[in-house]
Design a protein around this motif. Structure first.
Motif, PDB file in Angstrom:
ATOM      1  N   VAL A 298       0.854  -1.181   0.000  1.00  0.00           N
ATOM      2  CA  VAL A 298       0.000   0.000   0.000  1.00  0.00           C
ATOM      3  C   VAL A 298       0.892   1.235   0.000  1.00  0.00           C
ATOM      4  O   VAL A 298       2.059   1.182   0.394  1.00  0.00           O
ATOM      5  N   ARG A 299       0.327   2.352  -0.448  1.00  0.00           N
ATOM      6  CA  ARG A 299       1.013   3.642  -0.379  1.00  0.00           C
ATOM      7  C   ARG A 299      -0.038   4.724  -0.171  1.00  0.00           C
ATOM      8  O   ARG A 299      -1.234   4.502  -0.414  1.00  0.00           O
ATOM      9  N   GLN A 300       0.400   5.869   0.279  1.00  0.00           N
ATOM     10  CA  GLN A 300      -0.502   7.003   0.449  1.00  0.00           C
ATOM     11  C   GLN A 300      -0.992   7.435  -0.923  1.00  0.00           C
ATOM     12  O   GLN A 300      -0.220   7.488  -1.875  1.00  0.00           O
ATOM     13  N   GLY A 301      -2.270   7.736  -1.027  1.00  0.00           N
ATOM     14  CA  GLY A 301      -2.832   8.212  -2.284  1.00  0.00           C
ATOM     15  C   GLY A 301      -4.125   7.507  -2.620  1.00  0.00           C
ATOM     16  O   GLY A 301      -4.628   6.694  -1.851  1.00  0.00           O
ATOM     17  N   GLY A 302      -4.664   7.819  -3.765  1.00  0.00           N
ATOM     18  CA  GLY A 302      -5.944   7.253  -4.168  1.00  0.00           C
ATOM     19  C   GLY A 302      -7.090   8.078  -3.622  1.00  0.00           C
ATOM     20  O   GLY A 302      -6.909   8.965  -2.796  1.00  0.00           O
TER      21      GLY A 302
ATOM     22  N   SER B  20      -9.438   7.336  -1.565  1.00  0.00           N
ATOM     23  CA  SER B  20      -9.835   7.088  -0.178  1.00  0.00           C
ATOM     24  C   SER B  20      -8.689   7.253   0.819  1.00  0.00           C
ATOM     25  O   SER B  20      -8.878   7.033   2.011  1.00  0.00           O
ATOM     26  N   GLY B  21      -7.500   7.592   0.369  1.00  0.00           N
ATOM     27  CA  GLY B  21      -6.395   7.827   1.288  1.00  0.00           C
ATOM     28  C   GLY B  21      -5.219   6.889   1.116  1.00  0.00           C
ATOM     29  O   GLY B  21      -4.074   7.281   1.255  1.00  0.00           O
ATOM     30  N   MET B  22      -5.477   5.620   0.825  1.00  0.00           N
ATOM     31  CA  MET B  22      -4.412   4.651   0.597  1.00  0.00           C
ATOM     32  C   MET B  22      -4.757   3.840  -0.637  1.00  0.00           C
ATOM     33  O   MET B  22      -5.921   3.519  -0.870  1.00  0.00           O
ATOM     34  N   SER B  23      -3.738   3.494  -1.423  1.00  0.00           N
ATOM     35  CA  SER B  23      -4.002   2.697  -2.620  1.00  0.00           C
ATOM     36  C   SER B  23      -3.148   1.437  -2.606  1.00  0.00           C
ATOM     37  O   SER B  23      -2.067   1.405  -2.018  1.00  0.00           O
TER      38      SER B  23
ATOM     39  N   ARG C 278       5.299 -17.063  -5.653  1.00  0.00           N
ATOM     40  CA  ARG C 278       5.709 -16.360  -4.440  1.00  0.00           C
ATOM     41  C   ARG C 278       5.139 -14.940  -4.424  1.00  0.00           C
ATOM     42  O   ARG C 278       5.243 -14.209  -5.390  1.00  0.00           O
ATOM     43  N   ILE C 279       4.538 -14.584  -3.285  1.00  0.00           N
ATOM     44  CA  ILE C 279       4.012 -13.244  -3.059  1.00  0.00           C
ATOM     45  C   ILE C 279       4.793 -12.659  -1.890  1.00  0.00           C
ATOM     46  O   ILE C 279       4.979 -13.324  -0.872  1.00  0.00           O
ATOM     47  N   VAL C 280       5.255 -11.417  -2.019  1.00  0.00           N
ATOM     48  CA  VAL C 280       6.016 -10.761  -0.956  1.00  0.00           C
ATOM     49  C   VAL C 280       5.358  -9.444  -0.584  1.00  0.00           C
ATOM     50  O   VAL C 280       4.704  -8.792  -1.408  1.00  0.00           O
ATOM     51  N   CYS C 281       5.530  -9.056   0.688  1.00  0.00           N
ATOM     52  CA  CYS C 281       4.935  -7.829   1.200  1.00  0.00           C
ATOM     53  C   CYS C 281       5.844  -7.251   2.273  1.00  0.00           C
ATOM     54  O   CYS C 281       6.330  -7.985   3.135  1.00  0.00           O
ATOM     55  N   ASP C 282       6.059  -5.940   2.238  1.00  0.00           N
ATOM     56  CA  ASP C 282       6.884  -5.298   3.264  1.00  0.00           C
ATOM     57  C   ASP C 282       6.111  -5.215   4.577  1.00  0.00           C
ATOM     58  O   ASP C 282       4.878  -5.253   4.585  1.00  0.00           O
ATOM     59  N   PRO C 283       6.811  -5.128   5.723  1.00  0.00           N
ATOM     60  CA  PRO C 283       6.140  -5.171   7.023  1.00  0.00           C
ATOM     61  C   PRO C 283       5.147  -4.032   7.258  1.00  0.00           C
ATOM     62  O   PRO C 283       4.110  -4.237   7.884  1.00  0.00           O
ATOM     63  N   LYS C 284       5.444  -2.834   6.771  1.00  0.00           N
ATOM     64  CA  LYS C 284       4.544  -1.697   6.979  1.00  0.00           C
ATOM     65  C   LYS C 284       3.217  -1.914   6.237  1.00  0.00           C
ATOM     66  O   LYS C 284       2.147  -1.681   6.778  1.00  0.00           O
ATOM     67  N   SER C 285       3.295  -2.376   4.998  1.00  0.00           N
ATOM     68  CA  SER C 285       2.072  -2.639   4.227  1.00  0.00           C
ATOM     69  C   SER C 285       1.279  -3.792   4.822  1.00  0.00           C
ATOM     70  O   SER C 285       0.044  -3.791   4.782  1.00  0.00           O
ATOM     71  N   LEU C 286       1.983  -4.777   5.368  1.00  0.00           N
ATOM     72  CA  LEU C 286       1.306  -5.955   5.911  1.00  0.00           C
ATOM     73  C   LEU C 286       0.321  -5.582   7.016  1.00  0.00           C
ATOM     74  O   LEU C 286      -0.718  -6.217   7.166  1.00  0.00           O
ATOM     75  N   LEU C 287       0.609  -4.513   7.750  1.00  0.00           N
ATOM     76  CA  LEU C 287      -0.314  -4.057   8.790  1.00  0.00           C
ATOM     77  C   LEU C 287      -1.686  -3.720   8.212  1.00  0.00           C
ATOM     78  O   LEU C 287      -2.712  -3.917   8.853  1.00  0.00           O
ATOM     79  N   PHE C 288      -1.712  -3.199   6.981  1.00  0.00           N
ATOM     80  CA  PHE C 288      -2.960  -2.822   6.337  1.00  0.00           C
ATOM     81  C   PHE C 288      -3.562  -3.935   5.485  1.00  0.00           C
ATOM     82  O   PHE C 288      -4.726  -3.876   5.112  1.00  0.00           O
ATOM     83  N   LEU C 289      -2.758  -4.946   5.161  1.00  0.00           N
ATOM     84  CA  LEU C 289      -3.213  -6.005   4.262  1.00  0.00           C
ATOM     85  C   LEU C 289      -3.499  -7.332   4.951  1.00  0.00           C
ATOM     86  O   LEU C 289      -4.014  -8.251   4.318  1.00  0.00           O
TER      87      LEU C 289
ATOM     88  N   CYS D 145     -13.999   2.463  -7.302  1.00  0.00           N
ATOM     89  CA  CYS D 145     -13.237   1.588  -8.193  1.00  0.00           C
ATOM     90  C   CYS D 145     -12.648   0.393  -7.451  1.00  0.00           C
ATOM     91  O   CYS D 145     -12.200  -0.565  -8.067  1.00  0.00           O
ATOM     92  N   GLY D 146     -12.588   0.456  -6.110  1.00  0.00           N
ATOM     93  CA  GLY D 146     -12.085  -0.662  -5.321  1.00  0.00           C
ATOM     94  C   GLY D 146     -10.569  -0.748  -5.272  1.00  0.00           C
ATOM     95  O   GLY D 146     -10.016  -1.722  -4.776  1.00  0.00           O
ATOM     96  N   LYS D 147      -9.863   0.251  -5.771  1.00  0.00           N
ATOM     97  CA  LYS D 147      -8.399   0.227  -5.790  1.00  0.00           C
ATOM     98  C   LYS D 147      -7.784   1.059  -4.676  1.00  0.00           C
ATOM     99  O   LYS D 147      -6.568   1.078  -4.517  1.00  0.00           O
ATOM    100  N   SER D 148      -8.596   1.755  -3.904  1.00  0.00           N
ATOM    101  CA  SER D 148      -8.059   2.502  -2.761  1.00  0.00           C
ATOM    102  C   SER D 148      -9.008   2.348  -1.576  1.00  0.00           C
ATOM    103  O   SER D 148     -10.173   1.968  -1.732  1.00  0.00           O
TER     104      SER D 148
END
Length: 94
Positions: free
Chosen positions: A15-19, A21-24, A48-59, A88-91
């Protein structure tokens, strides 16, 4: 798509800031050799799927689906951590 590139790739989600709704959501292919030591790694059916620790909190707990339907097709995110999502369901907002 991974097979077309003919490389040893994994899918990075996050995830990143933007979109609207606030996060995309972000998704991109990445060389397996470029994954970071603190990434969470999920191996599923040889992919294989990878995710950084900060994004994982939201995912954490999110369900990612794909449809090839002509109308409404593509990736869809069902995120229990989202308090609201855009049309659109992307943020989302958390």
């Amino acid at each position: 798509m991974r097979a077309e590139k003919n490389e040893d790739l994994c899918l990075r989600i996050g995830v990143r800031q933007g979109g609207c709704s606030g996060m995309s959501y972000i998704m991109d292919f990445e060389q397996k050799a470029n994954t970071r030591p603190d990434d969470s790694v999920i191996d599923c059916d040889g992919f294989r799927i990878v995710c950084d620790p900060k994004s994982l909190l939201f995912l954490y707990g999110m369900q990612l689906d794909y449809s090839d339907a002509l109308i409404g097709g593509g990736f869809s995110f069902t995120n229990p951590n989202a308090t609201s999502t855009c049309g659109c369901g992307k943020s989302f907002a958390a």
